[in-house]
Motif scaffolding. Structure first.
Motif, short mmCIF file in Angstrom:
data_model
loop_
_atom_site.label_atom_id
_atom_site.label_comp_id
_atom_site.label_asym_id
_atom_site.label_seq_id
_atom_site.Cartn_x
_atom_site.Cartn_y
_atom_site.Cartn_z
N ASN A 104 88.56 113.84 33.87
CA ASN A 104 87.78 112.91 33.04
C ASN A 104 88.28 112.89 31.60
N ARG B 238 87.32 118.94 32.56
CA ARG B 238 86.43 118.49 33.64
C ARG B 238 87.23 117.63 34.60
N ASN C 59 83.42 116.24 37.99
CA ASN C 59 82.64 116.86 36.93
C ASN C 59 82.55 118.38 37.01
N SER D 126 71.03 120.96 30.33
CA SER D 126 71.83 120.12 31.21
C SER D 126 71.02 118.90 31.65
N LEU E 53 72.01 112.20 31.22
CA LEU E 53 73.40 112.33 31.66
C LEU E 53 74.29 111.33 30.94
N THR F 84 75.20 112.55 27.52
CA THR F 84 76.24 113.59 27.45
C THR F 84 77.63 112.98 27.47
N LEU F 85 77.75 111.77 28.08
CA LEU F 85 79.04 111.09 28.12
C LEU F 85 79.29 110.28 26.86
N PHE G 122 74.38 114.41 41.34
CA PHE G 122 74.73 114.29 39.92
C PHE G 122 76.22 114.06 39.70
N ARG G 123 77.07 114.61 40.56
CA ARG G 123 78.50 114.38 40.40
C ARG G 123 78.82 112.90 40.58
N ARG H 120 77.39 110.88 37.57
CA ARG H 120 78.23 111.03 36.38
C ARG H 120 79.49 110.17 36.49
N ALA I 166 80.53 107.09 34.05
CA ALA I 166 81.81 107.13 33.34
C ALA I 166 82.60 105.85 33.59
#
Length: 635
Positions: A272, A291, A295, A336, A522, A525-526, A549-550, A553, A557
């Motif tokens: 990423n 990462r 993730n 988190s 989430l 955080t990006l 969550f993976r 994310r 992204a």
């Protein structure tokens, strides 16, 4: 064609099982799939297990030419053979290096084995392909392209039933098999760790060749734990100046499971971060973190810089040397996105916090990507323990290396071992917490060793005799059904009872009541200034999120790549989500049957549950479930 039919293959396997049953009248388990596959290949080539062929030995001139052609790989193999010989001195072994055509170029053996019937039958220049010698360590490893062990009666020809051999192929940076290492001994005196030693020696050769053959490329070492970046457990990736993957080792494929680790892949397909930005950080920081596209956070160090002027700290001084380091405490994780207000999550947090204060083993269950490691870290922090939090992925560490990784080893226990030995992960977690992630992947022999440790708190390093008391809080996590694994004989019932003294289960993302909150967190955080409009949140909530969550994310992204302003609406979300399944008169059952048919097709092709799971990128439990649904296994 008859040879390709399923009936013919079943007949071949029945033949193999019948012969092995006669040779091993007290045989317990079905022969390993690689042995049955090898016997089937031998039958297809017209070999008869009752009519062994005479051993073929090439002429001296041909042997000299082959040794010259082997060049650098033979130089490295000789060093490994000498080291292996020192490690197993006195144990009546023969060690051999063969070229890609199965001709033994060099061999090392102690006097006892050389003068034995077995030792006399493996001279330099002898040919050990399956076509020439049937199922055997060297020939079968070269035929299937992976490490194998062939023990006594598992050899196709009965004349070799007194020999146990284990072999591993050697690949160059292009992935081409260019040779193999083998260790052979008398069947009755075979040793438990020999296979691990041979595989580690082959891995070391491959790592050196990768660095040398990609001298002008960026060669990176990566591992989830920074202290293992310089060891044989690390994955190696080589990238050219454009950020295209040019080479990788087998460990890298395992560590980046689920990603397209293939030559020519762009750096951004795996991680990423843009390649240029990462190189900038690497030049500034040396060893750093990265990462991947799923993730997962990995520690990364430079084995070889792809530019002459790059001043970077390297892992070792002459390629990827084996460097060992003690585990360091993991810093407390920041808040988190997985932490929210869902009642089931809050209840799980409270339960594990209470359990660790009483030092009770805890089993954390949940689908992949639901935050099991995060909950384990919460338990560690709640315990007040001063030692390290040490996570280990049981599915990412090769089975043959796992015991040394977990329990440590004494000096000289195997090739590449430090002279003074090395503490394992359990010792590194002294006074702290050890997380056994994906514990369902733990090999059966090691399950017994782990159970003994849980019972008495004593560990014995590999190759050692002294027991050491260790104070460690043990947590386990899994996304598979361990009770089903017990029923299938893949997991010990007594270990399950010991691990799930306290059991908690995290809900999947699609069932969380705080979806909007965690999705928003989430996204921040990006990109801190990004915002999801209400319609976008509703569209996200409608998705099933099998990757939890993976997957979420990765989806966010992708959205941010095309919407750098960060104002995201429902159409933006819809554009990056996979299409919904089309409704049909048969509904979910038809989709289920389609998945089952795909699993059955792959299972018939490779004949192994483990290989089917690996090829399809699913768990073995899922494979077993589809086999049961197809009526191939008892419910």
């Amino acid at each position: 064609m008859l040879e390709a039919s399923g009936a013919w293959q079943e007949w071949q396997r029945a033949q193999c099982r019948a012969v092995l049953a006669r040779r091993l009248p007290v045989a317990a388990d079905d022969p390993p799939a690689e042995i049955l596959d090898s016997w089937a290949r031998c039958l297809q080539q017209g070999l008869d297990f009752e009519r062994p062929l005479p051993l073929i030995v090439v002429e001296d001139a041909d042997l000299r030419r082959r040794r010259e052609r082997a060049g650098r790989v033979r130089q490295l193999a000789l060093v490994e053979l000498e080291t292996l010989m020192q490690q197993i001195a006195g144990s009546s072994f023969l060690l051999a290096f063969a070229d890609a055509e199965g001709v033994v170029l060099d061999r090392y053996a102690d006097q006892r084995f050389v003068t034995s019937t077995a030792g006399e039958g493996i001279p330099a220049g002898s040919l050990w392909t399956e076509r020439a010698a049937g199922t055997n360590g060297l020939g079968t490893a070269l035929a299937c392209g992976r490490p194998v062990a062939v023990n006594g009666p598992e050899h196709f020809f009965g004349q070799f039933s007194h020999i146990a051999c284990t072999a591993a192929p050697i690949r160059d940076a292009d992935g081409t098999v260019i040779g193999a290492l083998d260790a052979s001994c008398c069947f009755d005196s075979r040793q438990r760790h020999t296979q691990a030693l041979v595989q580690m020696a082959a891995a070391h050769i491959e790592n050196v060749l990768l660095a040398e053959q990609r001298r002008q490329h960026w060669v990176l070492a990566l591992h989830p734990r920074p202290e293992f970046v310089g060891t044989l457990s690390a994955g190696l990736l080589a990238f050219d100046g454009e950020g295209r993957l040019s080479a990788f080792n087998g460990r890298a494929v395992g560590l980046l499971s689920g990603l397209a680790v293939q030559r020519g892949a762009a750096f951004e397909q795996l991680f990423n971060e843009p390649f240029d930005r990462f190189l900038g950080r690497l030049r500034a920081e040396g060893a750093t973190r990265l990462r991947d596209a799923m993730n997962s956070v990995l520690a990364v160090a430079c084995v070889q810089p792809g530019e002459p002027a790059a001043a970077l700290p390297l892992v070792g001084s002459a390629g990827p040397a084996v460097v060992h380091a003690r585990a360091q405490p993991t810093p407390s994780a920041p808040l988190s996105p997985e932490v929210g207000e869902d009642p089931a999550v809050l209840q799980a947090q409270a339960l594990v916090a209470a359990a660790v204060r009483r030092q009770l083993p805890i089993l954390i269950q949940g689908e992949t990507g639901t935050g099991k490691e995060l909950l384990a870290r919460h338990a560690h922090q709640a315990s007040g323990r001063s030692g390290a939090f040490v996570p280990v992925n049981c599915g990412a560490v090769p089975a043959e290396l796992f015991e040394a990784e977990l329990f440590g080893y004494v000096g000289g226990a195997f090739t590449g071992a430090r002279r003074q030995g090395q503490a394992g992960l359990l010792a590194s977690a002294q006074g702290g917490t050890l997380l056994l992630d994906e514990v369902g992947e733990l090999p059966l022999p090691l399950q017994a060793a782990l159970l003994r440790f849980l019972d008495d708190g004593l560990l014995r390093p590999v190759g050692g005799r002294q027991l050491q008391a260790v104070d460690v809080q043990v947590l386990a996590a899994t996304h598979v059904d361990l009770e089903a694994a017990v029923a299938q004989g893949r997991f010990r019932a007594d270990l399950l009872y010991r691990l799930n003294t306290v059991s908690v289960k995290l809900p999947p993302l699609r069932l969380r009541s705080d979806f909007d909150q965690v999705a928003t967190r989430l996204l921040h955080t990006l990109q801190p200034d990004a915002r999801l409009q209400p319609a976008a949140l509703r569209r996200l909530a409608q998705h099933g999120w099998p990757g939890n969550f993976r997957e979420l994310r990765a989806c966010l992204a992708r959205v941010l790549l095309t919407h750098p302003t960060g104002l995201i609406d429902a159409a933006d979300v819809h554009a990056v989500l996979p299409p919904r399944p089309q409704a049909s008169e048969h509904g979910p059952s038809q989709l289920q049957r389609g998945a089952t048919e795909a699993v059955l097709a792959e299972f018939r092709r490779c004949g192994s549950v483990s290989r089917t799971a690996r090829c399809l990128g699913i768990s073995r439990t899922t494979v077993y479930r589809h086999l049961r649904e197809a009526g191939l296994l008892a419910a």
